[in-house]
Design an enzyme around this catalytic site. Structure first.
Site, PDB file in Angstrom:
ATOM      1  N   SER A 234      14.048  -1.560  -0.649  1.00  0.00           N
ATOM      2  CA  SER A 234      13.850  -0.331   0.134  1.00  0.00           C
ATOM      3  C   SER A 234      14.938  -0.273   1.203  1.00  0.00           C
ATOM      4  O   SER A 234      15.487  -1.312   1.589  1.00  0.00           O
ATOM      5  CB  SER A 234      12.475  -0.383   0.808  1.00  0.00           C
ATOM      6  OG  SER A 234      12.373   0.602   1.813  1.00  0.00           O
TER       7      SER A 234
ATOM      8  N   TYR B  39       6.141  -5.012   5.921  1.00  0.00           N
ATOM      9  CA  TYR B  39       6.721  -4.369   4.725  1.00  0.00           C
ATOM     10  C   TYR B  39       8.251  -4.493   4.757  1.00  0.00           C
ATOM     11  O   TYR B  39       8.859  -4.922   3.776  1.00  0.00           O
ATOM     12  CB  TYR B  39       6.309  -2.900   4.660  1.00  0.00           C
ATOM     13  CG  TYR B  39       6.963  -2.163   3.514  1.00  0.00           C
ATOM     14  CD1 TYR B  39       6.561  -2.388   2.198  1.00  0.00           C
ATOM     15  CD2 TYR B  39       8.001  -1.263   3.735  1.00  0.00           C
ATOM     16  CE1 TYR B  39       7.170  -1.734   1.133  1.00  0.00           C
ATOM     17  CE2 TYR B  39       8.609  -0.600   2.673  1.00  0.00           C
ATOM     18  CZ  TYR B  39       8.195  -0.833   1.377  1.00  0.00           C
ATOM     19  OH  TYR B  39       8.804  -0.192   0.327  1.00  0.00           O
TER      20      TYR B  39
END
Ligand SMILES: NC(=O)c1ccc[n+]([C@@H]2O[C@H](COP(=O)([O-])OP(=O)(O)OC[C@H]3O[C@@H](n4cnc5c(N)ncnc54)[C@H](OP(=O)(O)O)[C@@H]3O)[C@@H](O)[C@H]2O)c1
Length: 268
Positions: A142, A155
């Site tokens: 990401s 995350y």
């Protein structure tokens, strides 16, 4: 798409979002697809949608946060006689909110899926790829891996692991015929946001429409990067430009932004 002609691809998290789109875009070229997720009915529906002569699709229900279920998946793979040539470590989840308010089970699942399962599957499948002298690993990371991210600290850190692991492994594998690519998408409209929202949260996750890239485009860019043996891909020109600029911002400036977020909590 010549690179993918006749490939056997194992895709984790194929029941929705990017994983299902990887299956859709690979189906016309692959010889075999191994679809993995917890929701078997979704995988079966996708199998029905993609079915064509010459393509074998295996659906495997597994919670990849559970080591026992991962080992069962690997055993089923060995028993099927399929030799994976493309591993897409896509399964992942986020959790939005302050770490001190987080639910430990959710945090643990995030670490187990985003980091441990990806590493275990790579560890189990890589020796075969190296022996064959050909193959590819695509790790779905990401843009969050490239910057510290308040309210998604775990995350972002888990994805920083994915990006770093991918780069290190890629270096180890130079000259073996096996490539490693890290996909670093910005926001994409999938179920990711609903799942990352906490049940009791009154605030939705910021994901400006302007930065969103369609899943079809993200997956096409990722497969193109694998075909071209690229180390990293950030789909979408706007997201790519912003992340390039952000990477040049000194960490002390980023820290000012992080401090502001904390103030917001104190006031809230
Ligand atoms: N959407 C975004 O904005 C965005 C941005 C950057 C990176 N990403 C990354 O892209 C990847 C795919 O996410 P997505 O956007 O497509 O979200 P999604 O629609 O929520 O898909 C996530 C997939 O992961 C699977 N999964 C989650 N936990 C699992 C578990 N314990 N065991 C097995 N499978 C599990 C889910 O399947 P089941 O629930 O059926 O198990 C689902 O198929 C993730 O790694 C995510 O971090 C997404």
């Amino acid at each position: 798409m010549n690179f993918f002609h006749g490939c056997t691809a194992l895709i984790t998290g194929a029941s929705s979002g990017l994983g299902a789109e990887f299956a859709r875009q690979l189906a016309p070229h692959a010889r075999s697809l191994i679809l993995v997720a917890r929701r078997l009915e979704r995988l079966e529906a996708l199998k029905e949608e993609l079915d064509r002569p010459g393509l074998t699709i295996h659906c495997h229900a597994a919670d990849v946060a559970d080591e026992v279920q991962i080992e069962a998946l690997l055993a089923a793979l060995a028993a099927s006689g399929e030799r994976v040539s493309l591993l897409i470590n896509n399964a992942g989840l986020g959790d939005h909110g302050f770490f001190e308010d987080s639910d430990w089970e959710r945090v643990e699942a995030m670490l187990d899926v985003n980091i441990k399962a990806l590493t275990r599957l790579t560890h189990a499948i890589l020796p075969d790829l190296v022996r064959a002298g050909r193959g590819a690993i695509l790790n779905v990371s990401s843009i969050a891996s490239l910057l510290p991210l308040p309210k998604m600290a775990v995350y972002a850190a888990s994805k920083a692991y994915v990006t770093s692991f991918s780069e290190g492994l890629r270096g180890e594998l130079r000259g073996t015929g096996v490539s490693v690519t890290a996909l670093c998408p910005g926001p994409v409209n999938t179920e990711f946001f609903n799942i990352a929202e906490r049940a009791q949260s009154r605030e939705s996750m910021p994901a400006p429409e302007l930065f969103k890239v369609p899943a079809t485009e993200v997956v096409a860019a990722a497969l193109d990067a694998v075909e071209r043996d690229r180390a990293r891909v950030i789909p979408g020109w706007l997201v790519c430009i912003i992340m390039t600029i952000a990477s040049l911002v000194p960490i002390f400036v980023l820290r000012l932004f992080i401090a502001q977020r904390r103030k917001e909590k104190a006031e809230g």
